[in-house]
Design a protein around this motif. Structure first.
Motif, PDB file in Angstrom:
ATOM      1  N   ILE A 166      -6.924 -40.283 -16.378  1.00  0.00           N
ATOM      2  CA  ILE A 166      -6.366 -40.902 -15.171  1.00  0.00           C
ATOM      3  C   ILE A 166      -5.512 -39.902 -14.398  1.00  0.00           C
ATOM      4  CG2 ILE A 166      -4.836 -42.721 -14.336  1.00  0.00           C
ATOM      5  CD1 ILE A 166      -6.110 -44.561 -16.378  1.00  0.00           C
ATOM      6  N   SER A 167      -4.821 -39.009 -15.103  1.00  0.00           N
ATOM      7  CA  SER A 167      -4.070 -37.953 -14.404  1.00  0.00           C
ATOM      8  C   SER A 167      -5.015 -37.029 -13.647  1.00  0.00           C
ATOM      9  CB  SER A 167      -3.246 -37.140 -15.396  1.00  0.00           C
ATOM     10  OG  SER A 167      -2.273 -37.943 -15.995  1.00  0.00           O
ATOM     11  N   ALA A 168      -6.147 -36.687 -14.256  1.00  0.00           N
ATOM     12  CA  ALA A 168      -7.142 -35.853 -13.564  1.00  0.00           C
ATOM     13  C   ALA A 168      -7.710 -36.575 -12.351  1.00  0.00           C
ATOM     14  CB  ALA A 168      -8.256 -35.462 -14.527  1.00  0.00           C
ATOM     15  N   LEU A 169      -7.951 -37.869 -12.482  1.00  0.00           N
ATOM     16  CA  LEU A 169      -8.452 -38.661 -11.355  1.00  0.00           C
ATOM     17  C   LEU A 169      -7.443 -38.676 -10.210  1.00  0.00           C
ATOM     18  CD1 LEU A 169     -10.615 -40.698 -10.261  1.00  0.00           C
ATOM     19  CD2 LEU A 169      -9.188 -42.484 -11.257  1.00  0.00           C
ATOM     20  N   LEU A 170      -6.172 -38.898 -10.537  1.00  0.00           N
ATOM     21  CA  LEU A 170      -5.131 -38.897  -9.500  1.00  0.00           C
ATOM     22  C   LEU A 170      -4.993 -37.534  -8.852  1.00  0.00           C
ATOM     23  CD1 LEU A 170      -2.351 -41.033 -11.190  1.00  0.00           C
ATOM     24  CD2 LEU A 170      -3.685 -41.639  -9.185  1.00  0.00           C
ATOM     25  N   ARG A 171      -5.037 -36.485  -9.650  1.00  0.00           N
ATOM     26  CA  ARG A 171      -4.925 -35.129  -9.103  1.00  0.00           C
ATOM     27  C   ARG A 171      -6.090 -34.816  -8.177  1.00  0.00           C
ATOM     28  NH1 ARG A 171      -2.390 -31.940  -6.564  1.00  0.00           N
ATOM     29  NH2 ARG A 171      -3.020 -29.796  -6.722  1.00  0.00           N
ATOM     30  N   GLY A 172      -7.278 -35.223  -8.577  1.00  0.00           N
ATOM     31  CA  GLY A 172      -8.449 -35.013  -7.723  1.00  0.00           C
ATOM     32  C   GLY A 172      -8.361 -35.791  -6.424  1.00  0.00           C
ATOM     33  N   ARG A 220      -4.796 -43.499 -26.276  1.00  0.00           N
ATOM     34  CA  ARG A 220      -3.631 -43.268 -25.421  1.00  0.00           C
ATOM     35  C   ARG A 220      -3.670 -41.929 -24.685  1.00  0.00           C
ATOM     36  NH1 ARG A 220       2.110 -43.218 -28.294  1.00  0.00           N
ATOM     37  NH2 ARG A 220       0.586 -43.275 -29.948  1.00  0.00           N
ATOM     38  N   TYR A 221      -3.915 -40.849 -25.403  1.00  0.00           N
ATOM     39  CA  TYR A 221      -3.803 -39.529 -24.798  1.00  0.00           C
ATOM     40  C   TYR A 221      -4.976 -39.203 -23.874  1.00  0.00           C
ATOM     41  CZ  TYR A 221      -0.011 -39.103 -28.061  1.00  0.00           C
ATOM     42  OH  TYR A 221       1.155 -39.314 -28.747  1.00  0.00           O
ATOM     43  N   LYS A 222      -6.182 -39.623 -24.233  1.00  0.00           N
ATOM     44  CA  LYS A 222      -7.323 -39.392 -23.349  1.00  0.00           C
ATOM     45  C   LYS A 222      -7.194 -40.212 -22.070  1.00  0.00           C
ATOM     46  CE  LYS A 222     -10.794 -37.961 -26.665  1.00  0.00           C
ATOM     47  NZ  LYS A 222     -12.082 -38.276 -27.289  1.00  0.00           N
ATOM     48  N   THR A 223      -6.651 -41.419 -22.174  1.00  0.00           N
ATOM     49  CA  THR A 223      -6.435 -42.231 -20.975  1.00  0.00           C
ATOM     50  C   THR A 223      -5.468 -41.531 -20.033  1.00  0.00           C
ATOM     51  OG1 THR A 223      -6.848 -44.264 -22.203  1.00  0.00           O
ATOM     52  CG2 THR A 223      -5.678 -44.481 -20.125  1.00  0.00           C
ATOM     53  N   ILE A 224      -4.379 -41.000 -20.560  1.00  0.00           N
ATOM     54  CA  ILE A 224      -3.417 -40.268 -19.729  1.00  0.00           C
ATOM     55  C   ILE A 224      -4.085 -39.052 -19.096  1.00  0.00           C
ATOM     56  CG2 ILE A 224      -1.300 -38.885 -19.788  1.00  0.00           C
ATOM     57  CD1 ILE A 224      -0.331 -40.826 -22.017  1.00  0.00           C
ATOM     58  N   LEU A 225      -4.860 -38.321 -19.869  1.00  0.00           N
ATOM     59  CA  LEU A 225      -5.537 -37.130 -19.361  1.00  0.00           C
ATOM     60  C   LEU A 225      -6.535 -37.484 -18.260  1.00  0.00           C
ATOM     61  CD1 LEU A 225      -6.140 -34.069 -19.635  1.00  0.00           C
ATOM     62  CD2 LEU A 225      -7.908 -34.725 -21.287  1.00  0.00           C
ATOM     63  N   TYR A 274       0.261 -54.026  -9.410  1.00  0.00           N
ATOM     64  CA  TYR A 274       0.629 -54.793 -10.590  1.00  0.00           C
ATOM     65  C   TYR A 274      -0.529 -54.995 -11.562  1.00  0.00           C
ATOM     66  CZ  TYR A 274       5.133 -55.727  -8.497  1.00  0.00           C
ATOM     67  OH  TYR A 274       6.384 -55.579  -7.967  1.00  0.00           O
ATOM     68  N   LEU A 275      -1.784 -54.984 -11.098  1.00  0.00           N
ATOM     69  CA  LEU A 275      -2.919 -55.253 -11.971  1.00  0.00           C
ATOM     70  C   LEU A 275      -3.516 -54.007 -12.628  1.00  0.00           C
ATOM     71  CD1 LEU A 275      -4.805 -58.041 -10.001  1.00  0.00           C
ATOM     72  CD2 LEU A 275      -3.469 -58.265 -12.095  1.00  0.00           C
ATOM     73  N   LEU A 276      -3.493 -52.868 -11.951  1.00  0.00           N
ATOM     74  CA  LEU A 276      -4.103 -51.668 -12.518  1.00  0.00           C
ATOM     75  C   LEU A 276      -3.460 -51.187 -13.821  1.00  0.00           C
ATOM     76  CD1 LEU A 276      -5.161 -49.645  -9.370  1.00  0.00           C
ATOM     77  CD2 LEU A 276      -6.621 -50.770 -11.041  1.00  0.00           C
ATOM     78  N   PRO A 277      -2.147 -51.358 -14.031  1.00  0.00           N
ATOM     79  CA  PRO A 277      -1.611 -50.987 -15.337  1.00  0.00           C
ATOM     80  C   PRO A 277      -2.216 -51.806 -16.489  1.00  0.00           C
ATOM     81  CG  PRO A 277       0.158 -51.063 -13.764  1.00  0.00           C
ATOM     82  CD  PRO A 277      -1.058 -51.606 -13.067  1.00  0.00           C
ATOM     83  N   VAL A 278      -2.621 -53.042 -16.217  1.00  0.00           N
ATOM     84  CA  VAL A 278      -3.274 -53.853 -17.247  1.00  0.00           C
ATOM     85  C   VAL A 278      -4.625 -53.228 -17.602  1.00  0.00           C
ATOM     86  CG1 VAL A 278      -4.202 -56.130 -17.786  1.00  0.00           C
ATOM     87  CG2 VAL A 278      -2.074 -55.931 -16.504  1.00  0.00           C
ATOM     88  N   ALA A 279      -5.369 -52.775 -16.595  1.00  0.00           N
ATOM     89  CA  ALA A 279      -6.644 -52.108 -16.845  1.00  0.00           C
ATOM     90  C   ALA A 279      -6.423 -50.799 -17.605  1.00  0.00           C
ATOM     91  CB  ALA A 279      -7.370 -51.844 -15.521  1.00  0.00           C
ATOM     92  N   GLY A 280      -5.394 -50.059 -17.264  1.00  0.00           N
ATOM     93  CA  GLY A 280      -5.078 -48.824 -17.972  1.00  0.00           C
ATOM     94  C   GLY A 280      -4.698 -49.080 -19.421  1.00  0.00           C
ATOM     95  N   ALA A 281      -3.966 -50.147 -19.662  1.00  0.00           N
ATOM     96  CA  ALA A 281      -3.600 -50.496 -21.036  1.00  0.00           C
ATOM     97  C   ALA A 281      -4.834 -50.868 -21.844  1.00  0.00           C
ATOM     98  CB  ALA A 281      -2.595 -51.644 -21.032  1.00  0.00           C
TER      99      ALA A 281
END
Length: 98
Positions: A79-85, A72-77, A56-63
């Motif tokens: 964090i997606s790379a971090l998750l994929r790694g 917006r777009y660099k954050t998606i890029l 519940y808290l990490l989406p606040v940090a992402g926002a």
């Protein structure tokens, strides 16, 4: 559904998949920690609460990152790379010694 934009079905479908995944993980996580990882019930309960709190808290940090730091777009890029790694690191197999 005609009153909604055509993209709405993708958003609704993604949200349904995310909730199914979260509640499925939450329902078996306690059993996994106590049964397979052999954690005490108190430690497993604390870990479960930390997991739920972070969900519940990490989406606040992402926002905040999206609004104030990267956009917006660099954050998606990023964090997606971090998750994929992280997922890729979890699937590595040890190299056998010959």
């Amino acid at each position: 559904m005609n009153a909604l934009p055509s993209q709405s079905r993708f958003i609704i479908g993604t949200e349904a998949c995310e909730r199914f995944s979260f509640y499925g993980m939450k329902s078996i996580l306690m059993l996994y920690m106590t049964g397979h990882l052999l954690m005490s019930e108190n430690w497993a309960t604390s870990t479960l609460h930390i997991f739920v709190g972070m969900v519940y808290l990490l989406p606040v940090a992402g926002a905040w990152l999206a609004d104030k730091v990267w956009g917006r777009y660099k954050t998606i890029l990023y964090i997606s790379a971090l998750l994929r790694g992280a997922r890729g690191a979890g699937h590595r197999r040890p190299v056998p010694n010959h």
